[in-house]
Design an enzyme around this catalytic site. Sequence first.
Site, PDB file in Angstrom:
ATOM      1  N   ASP A  72       0.491  -1.100   0.437  1.00  0.00           N
ATOM      2  CA  ASP A  72       0.344   0.083  -0.272  1.00  0.00           C
ATOM      3  C   ASP A  72       1.420   1.095  -0.108  1.00  0.00           C
ATOM      4  OD1 ASP A  72      -2.656   0.998   0.198  1.00  0.00           O
ATOM      5  OD2 ASP A  72      -1.879   1.896   2.113  1.00  0.00           O
ATOM      6  N   ARG A  73       0.866   1.709  -0.665  1.00  0.00           N
ATOM      7  CA  ARG A  73       1.240   3.238  -1.137  1.00  0.00           C
ATOM      8  C   ARG A  73       0.941   4.540  -0.097  1.00  0.00           C
ATOM      9  NH1 ARG A  73      -0.528  -0.385  -3.881  1.00  0.00           N
ATOM     10  NH2 ARG A  73      -2.881   0.730  -3.708  1.00  0.00           N
ATOM     11  N   THR A  74      -0.265   4.429   0.422  1.00  0.00           N
ATOM     12  CA  THR A  74      -0.746   5.578   1.570  1.00  0.00           C
ATOM     13  C   THR A  74       0.151   5.165   2.886  1.00  0.00           C
ATOM     14  OG1 THR A  74      -1.917   6.147   0.108  1.00  0.00           O
ATOM     15  CG2 THR A  74      -2.279   5.854   3.361  1.00  0.00           C
ATOM     16  N   CYS A 131      -2.673   4.721 -10.847  1.00  0.00           N
ATOM     17  CA  CYS A 131      -2.777   4.848  -8.963  1.00  0.00           C
ATOM     18  C   CYS A 131      -1.719   6.665  -9.176  1.00  0.00           C
ATOM     19  CB  CYS A 131      -1.692   3.819  -7.919  1.00  0.00           C
ATOM     20  SG  CYS A 131      -2.474   4.328  -6.644  1.00  0.00           S
ATOM     21  N   THR A 171      -1.909   8.443  -5.932  1.00  0.00           N
ATOM     22  CA  THR A 171      -0.545   7.343  -4.893  1.00  0.00           C
ATOM     23  C   THR A 171       0.528   7.723  -4.861  1.00  0.00           C
ATOM     24  OG1 THR A 171      -2.780   7.858  -2.783  1.00  0.00           O
ATOM     25  CG2 THR A 171      -0.256   7.085  -2.356  1.00  0.00           C
ATOM     26  N   ALA A 172       0.403   6.694  -6.133  1.00  0.00           N
ATOM     27  CA  ALA A 172       2.141   6.322  -6.915  1.00  0.00           C
ATOM     28  C   ALA A 172       2.898   7.275  -7.500  1.00  0.00           C
ATOM     29  CB  ALA A 172       1.888   4.724  -7.563  1.00  0.00           C
ATOM     30  N   THR A 176      -5.629  10.538  -1.123  1.00  0.00           N
ATOM     31  CA  THR A 176      -5.435   9.668  -0.307  1.00  0.00           C
ATOM     32  C   THR A 176      -4.519  11.179   1.056  1.00  0.00           C
ATOM     33  OG1 THR A 176      -3.198   9.278  -1.085  1.00  0.00           O
ATOM     34  CG2 THR A 176      -5.566   7.593  -1.937  1.00  0.00           C
ATOM     35  N   LYS A 224     -12.295   0.378  -2.286  1.00  0.00           N
ATOM     36  CA  LYS A 224     -11.385  -0.430  -2.472  1.00  0.00           C
ATOM     37  C   LYS A 224     -11.798  -2.001  -1.338  1.00  0.00           C
ATOM     38  CE  LYS A 224      -7.471   1.443  -2.435  1.00  0.00           C
ATOM     39  NZ  LYS A 224      -6.479   0.875  -3.968  1.00  0.00           N
ATOM     40  N   CYS A 265      -7.721  10.275  -6.491  1.00  0.00           N
ATOM     41  CA  CYS A 265      -7.535   9.215  -5.819  1.00  0.00           C
ATOM     42  C   CYS A 265      -8.424   8.407  -7.376  1.00  0.00           C
ATOM     43  CB  CYS A 265      -7.442   9.525  -4.899  1.00  0.00           C
ATOM     44  SG  CYS A 265      -7.560   6.971  -4.406  1.00  0.00           S
TER      45      CYS A 265
END
Length: 261
Positions: free
Chosen positions: A49-51, A85, A87-88, A127, A167, A196
């Site tokens: 998970d990025r966050t 994505c 956040t990525a 996010t 999700k 997001c």
Amino acid sequence: MKKNVLGVIGGLGPSATAHFMELVIAMTDAKTDQENVDMIVYNFPSIPDRTGYILGSNLRSPLPGLLSVGRALERQKVSCIAIPCVTAHYFHRELQSALEVPILNGVAETVALLRSAGIKKVGIMATEGTVRSGLLSRELDYAGIISVLPSEERQADVMHLIYENVKAGKKAEMDRFQRVVRELRSCGAEIIILGCTELSLIKRDEAIGGGFLDIMEVLAREAVLRSGKKLRREYENLIGGKISAAKHPGISGTDCTACAG
């Protein structure tokens, strides 16, 4: 391998990747199968998970997984890479420095669109990782655009929508969504960025109205153009329904409960 093959680092999350592919297909002005964008898609939801990593609650970095998929796509000689994505995009610089193939930057393209449209103030729904890292607000600041972030309570609503609803494969609780929207617009946001990819799915499935700019749509449009394909006319302008203070006479600095970016 043919020229102009789009590579996709996907699975972040899986439904968002599928929606990104649908957007690329919908945006391409194709009359036959052969006129569509060639894509090689890797679906790797196992990437951490990025966050969680950005906030320090998850010690496993997603960067090695992202790099591994990026290198696989590079070996297959794709012409560019998209990562559906937002956040990525926090890792965009590191990924691009390690790979020779161009990686599309949905954040930079979104800010460029807002600037070209003369937008002065935007709200951000994203996010906690994207918000806290300044990924969007920093780029907006460089462009001279004021950003407005949700209050702590409303940001909790955004995270609930992303993680506990979309999700988790559940229907979005639109009362939460609208609470965030009302707060950001009360602060004078002309446009609200859907920052997001799970929020993009809410836009797809619910009648949210105008005044939004979806980063997923911006990324998909750029993917079509960078793949050498013609864009359908209805996707030439992704910014519509700008909210003005005249339409919302209650907008003022004293009414704003959110935090400036």
